[in-house]
Design a protein around this motif. Structure first.
Motif, short mmCIF file in Angstrom:
data_model
loop_
_atom_site.label_atom_id
_atom_site.label_comp_id
_atom_site.label_asym_id
_atom_site.label_seq_id
_atom_site.Cartn_x
_atom_site.Cartn_y
_atom_site.Cartn_z
N LYS A 1 1.15 3.53 4.27
CA LYS A 1 2.40 3.04 4.86
C LYS A 1 2.19 1.57 5.22
CE LYS A 1 4.58 7.07 5.06
NZ LYS A 1 5.67 7.29 4.10
N GLY A 2 3.29 0.80 5.17
CA GLY A 2 3.22 -0.58 5.63
C GLY A 2 2.67 -1.57 4.61
N SER A 3 2.50 -1.15 3.36
CA SER A 3 2.01 -2.08 2.33
C SER A 3 2.89 -1.98 1.09
CB SER A 3 0.56 -1.77 1.96
OG SER A 3 0.50 -0.79 0.93
N LEU A 4 2.70 -2.92 0.17
CA LEU A 4 3.39 -2.88 -1.12
C LEU A 4 2.39 -2.61 -2.23
CD1 LEU A 4 5.79 -5.96 -0.65
CD2 LEU A 4 6.29 -3.53 -0.28
N ASN A 5 1.25 -2.04 -1.88
CA ASN A 5 0.20 -1.81 -2.87
C ASN A 5 0.59 -0.72 -3.86
OD1 ASN A 5 -1.15 -3.53 -1.21
ND2 ASN A 5 -2.80 -2.13 -0.66
N PRO A 6 0.35 -0.94 -5.14
CA PRO A 6 0.57 0.13 -6.12
C PRO A 6 -0.19 1.39 -5.73
CG PRO A 6 0.17 -1.94 -7.24
CD PRO A 6 -0.10 -2.19 -5.78
N GLY A 7 0.46 2.52 -5.91
CA GLY A 7 -0.16 3.79 -5.58
C GLY A 7 0.15 4.29 -4.18
N THR A 8 0.78 3.44 -3.36
CA THR A 8 1.14 3.88 -2.01
C THR A 8 2.61 4.29 -1.97
OG1 THR A 8 1.75 1.65 -1.26
CG2 THR A 8 -0.57 2.30 -1.02
N ASP A 9 3.00 4.91 -0.86
CA ASP A 9 4.38 5.39 -0.72
C ASP A 9 5.39 4.25 -0.92
OD1 ASP A 9 3.53 7.91 -0.23
OD2 ASP A 9 3.88 7.88 1.93
N ALA A 10 6.40 4.50 -1.76
CA ALA A 10 7.44 3.50 -2.01
C ALA A 10 8.46 3.54 -0.87
CB ALA A 10 8.10 3.76 -3.36
#
Ligand code: ZN
Length: 471
Positions: free
Chosen positions: A398-407
């Motif tokens: 949560k709280g990031s724009l990293n690929p693989g994390t929740d959109a």
């Protein structure tokens, strides 16, 4: 900017595959100012299923089954509100539905409830609140549990193991017979809870900081004057009451090694004390709320219904808090959103403290912070999404724009100007204010839950509890 191991592994496995084989992603947003806590660039985000597939320039993104042209608007991690109270006056299931809808309108994608239970164990309570929450909420949510009796302190290791909740709150500033029914803490409770939470991987103790005994004494004095104005409530719990307890809690945090989270800081010295402690190696996070940054107890349009605990302060404290936000000493922003029955406005001293603010937290910060005081969008993300996720152990899922994390995303129009209108439960202290900068689209785990001014009716019941057993 997006260089964690997780993202590169994910890029290797997924993105080149999509790029070279020209597969379509579920959702692609282009032509956006893409902003996270560390910086910004022009481009967009591709989403597949519930996850971010790729964050990059327009050209780097695959085609999408649904394509959205952001037209230069800002695309940011969804707002994570680490602090609200639901199911206090209205039934919990109703609140999870109605208030999560307001949250979607405000660009939130996750909220955490400070929630209390007076039974000896939190385990059955967790299972009930999680199930009812997941059946009703349109976005993800989590819990911090209030310590309300000694058994809860002994149960901390078991709660962490069986529910995933590792964050516990203790309350000062409430007398034994307060109208909300909160059981106030003792220093002994704080010490014992900190000892146990310190041993957990994501353990955290949150404290409502106000010196109860001094506030109780001053309240009697102020009540005797017959005053009913909002300022009288503020003066019955002066800034030094809060400062004293913040200092005491930092001492106990340093002593026990337990990470400390100071909720709803109203005083300008709060962020300074937090920074001093962190410089000594003490893990202290300072949270403030939009209302302490935008309103004072002496604003002409407010009356006793704007009673909040701890109270609204004055211009001096407000501006000093902004200093803490701008210089990075405030690391988290919580709404303290609580829908109470309509307030009566009859007796300042009996009125319940609390207001609602889910829909306006982001517009308030964009208007008063970004537009008026030069707060950068990255600084805003740092306190309204990255900070809460990091400090409670949910970053980068949560709280990031990293690929693989929740959109979990929010699209913001910085130029839209609109007046605050309140239609839901609870008390709003912003009605009639003209705010500049509004969320126009909210995406929760890949699903668009708010667009064109409407919340997706099918999204209710799609939210998940982020606290899970063993996590
Ligand atoms: Zn609160």
């Amino acid at each position: 900017m997006f260089s964690t191991k997780l993202s590169w592994d994910y890029l290797d496995k997924n993105c080149y595959f999509y790029y070279y084989f020209r597969m379509k992603a579920d959702l692609v947003i282009r032509n956006a100012r893409v902003v996270d806590h560390a910086g910004e660039f022009f481009g967009g985000i591709a989403v597949n299923g519930e996850k971010i597939l790729l964050t990059g320039t327009n050209e780097a993104l695959p085609e999408g089954r649904r394509e959205i042209d952001a037209e230069g608007r800002c695309l940011m991690p969804g707002v994570i509100d680490p602090h609200c109270h639901l199911g206090v006056n209205y039934p919990y299931d109703e609140d999870m539905r109605s208030e999560s809808a307001h949250a979607a309108r405000g660009g939130l994608t996750t909220f955490f409830l400070y929630i209390r239970n007076k039974e000896p164990s939190y385990i059955p309570f967790y299972h009930d609140r999680r199930a009812v929450g997941e059946a009703n909420s349109c976005m993800d949510f989590g819990f911090h549990f209030g310590i309300q009796r000694e058994e809860h302190i002994h149960e901390i290791p078991k709660i962490a193991e069986e529910t995933g909740v590792q964050s516990f709150k203790l309350y000062f500033g409430y007398e034994a017979e307060n109208p909300i029914g909160i059981v106030p803490a003792t220093d002994g409770w704080v010490y014992a809870a900190m000892q146990r939470a310190a041993k957990l991987p994501r353990g955290k103790v949150s404290v409502h900081c106000e010196n109860t005994a001094i506030a109780t004494w001053l309240k009697k004095e102020l009540m005797a004057t017959g005053r009913q104005d909002l300022g009288a409530f503020t003066e019955s719990r002066p800034a030094f009451c809060e400062e004293e307890t913040i200092r005491r809690m930092i001492f106990l945090s340093e002593l026990t090694g337990c990470p400390l989270y100071i909720v709803h800081t109203t005083i300008g010295i709060g962020p300074v004390l937090g920074a001093e402690a962190r410089a000594r190696g003490v893990d202290v996070t300072i949270e403030t709320c939009p209302h302490y940054l935008t309103r004072t107890a002496y604003d002409k349009d407010l009356d006793m219904r704007a009673k909040i605990s701890p109270p609204l302060r004055d211009e001096k404290e407000k501006e000093m808090l902004w200093e803490g936000v701008l210089n990075g000493n405030v690391e988290s922003l919580g709404s303290d959103h609580v829908p109470f029955f309509p307030k009566k406005g009859e007796d300042l001293w009996k009125e319940k403290p609390g207001i609602v603010s889910f829909p306006w937290e982001l517009p308030l910060m964009l208007s008063e912070g970004v537009h008026r005081r030069g707060l950068s969008l990255s600084q805003l993300v740092a306190i309204n999404s990255y900070g809460p996720a990091k400090h409670f152990g949910f970053y980068p899922e949560k709280g990031s724009l990293n690929p693989g994390t929740d959109a979990d995303l929010v699209l913001v129009d910085l130029d839209e100007e609109r007046e605050v209108v309140h239609t839901g439960n609870g008390t709003c202290i912003y009605t009639g204010m003209n705010l500049k900068g509004w969320p126009v689209m909210t995406i929760s785990r890949g699903r668009i839950i708010y667009e064109n001014g409407q919340v997706d009716e099918d999204a209710f019941g799609q939210g998940l509890c982020v606290n899970r057993p063993g996590r």
